[in-house]
Design a protein around this motif. Structure first.
Motif, PDB file in Angstrom:
ATOM      1  N   GLN A   1      -6.084  -0.443   5.216  1.00 43.75           N
ATOM      2  CA  GLN A   1      -5.618   0.687   4.653  1.00 43.75           C
ATOM      3  C   GLN A   1      -5.900   1.126   5.627  1.00 43.75           C
ATOM      4  O   GLN A   1      -5.384   2.129   6.407  1.00 43.75           O
TER       5      GLN A   1
ATOM      6  N   SER B   1       1.163  -1.139  -0.089  1.00 41.70           N
ATOM      7  CA  SER B   1       0.112  -0.302   0.083  1.00 41.70           C
ATOM      8  C   SER B   1       1.260   1.460   0.039  1.00 41.70           C
ATOM      9  O   SER B   1       2.072   1.016   0.273  1.00 41.70           O
TER      10      SER B   1
ATOM     11  N   ASP C   1      -3.752   0.098  -1.747  1.00 43.55           N
ATOM     12  CA  ASP C   1      -3.294  -0.226  -2.521  1.00 43.55           C
ATOM     13  C   ASP C   1      -2.285   0.712  -3.302  1.00 43.55           C
ATOM     14  O   ASP C   1      -2.878   1.755  -4.588  1.00 43.55           O
TER      15      ASP C   1
END
Length: 242
Positions: A136, A112, A171
């Motif tokens: 995330q 990420s 990502d």
């Protein structure tokens, strides 16, 4: 609470029986996370996971029907029987694995990353946008930075562009084309962060036979090289492969 759990179990069981009878599999996806999945100009689900999912169903001798669902309710609606799988850029995590099952990953574990509209952003103390209910968002919530959550990935990037957030965390493969197409308005900042166990197909825990069927086909596609070909087509020649 027990009534709700039993009701969900009954729906899952009836969904499993329907699969056994007509071999039609409803593939749930978000349709908002290119190049994994998106809605094309014809209004149809498209992207890496659409191509892969159709090939998986073809090899498994199943019929795929694609169902679009918002990300924040994608797992509950799988469990409730509104579709039979999730193919939506979903990372395999221990927390999710407590609720649903996963096949092996069909996209390897990757990084990420942070993207900002200005260089030099200190991501450890910045206001960082992330999509709700993602790994995330969970990472940022524990990082010391200020988390602002949005329902869609597009909104997280828009928050950086309009000044609501200092950076977006997502990502890296999702962010790369956005940075490349921004003409310098967006840039990577901070260090990449490895998260999750790769992307896999999510299924109800009661659908072990279906999971094993798809798992076997994913193994075949890794072995014969066709999965690597798809990965390079959608994510570029330099993407991580098997």
């Amino acid at each position: 609470m027990k009534t709700l759990i039993l009701g969900a179990a009954a729906l899952a069981l009836s969904a499993g029986l329907a699969i056994a009878q007509d071999k039609t599999i409803r593939m749930g996806t978000e349709g908002a996370y290119p190049p994994y999945n998106f809605i094309n100009d014809a209004g149809e689900v498209d992207g890496f996971e659409r191509e892969l999912g159709d090939e998986l169903c073809k090899r498994a001798e199943l019929t795929c029907e694609w169902v679009k669902n918002d990300w924040d309710s994608i797992i509950p609606n799988l469990v409730s029987g509104n579709y039979d799988t999730i193919m939506a850029g979903m990372s395999i995590t221990a927390e999710r694995d407590e609720v649903i099952d996963f096949t092996q990953n069909y996209y390897p574990p990757t990084d990420s990353a942070y993207v900002a509209a200005a260089d030099g952003v200190d991501v450890s103390s910045a206001i960082v946008a992330a999509q709700t209910a993602t790994i995330q968002a969970g990472y940022i919530a524990e990082s010391g930075a200020t988390l602002v959550e949005f329902a869609t990935p597009e909104e997280t990037v828009a928050a950086v562009r309009n000044g609501e957030a200092d950076a977006v965390f997502a990502d890296r493969d999702y962010l790369v084309p956005l940075v490349e197409e921004s003409n310098g308005e967006l840039m990577f900042v901070g260090d990449p962060v490895p998260l999750g166990g790769g992307v896999g197909m999510g299924l109800r825990e009661s659908d072990g036979e279906l999971r094993d069927k798809f798992d076997a086909v994913i193994s075949d596609m890794k072995a014969d090289g066709t999965l690597n070909t798809m990965l390079k087509k959608w994510f570029g020649e330099d993407t991580t492969t098997y």
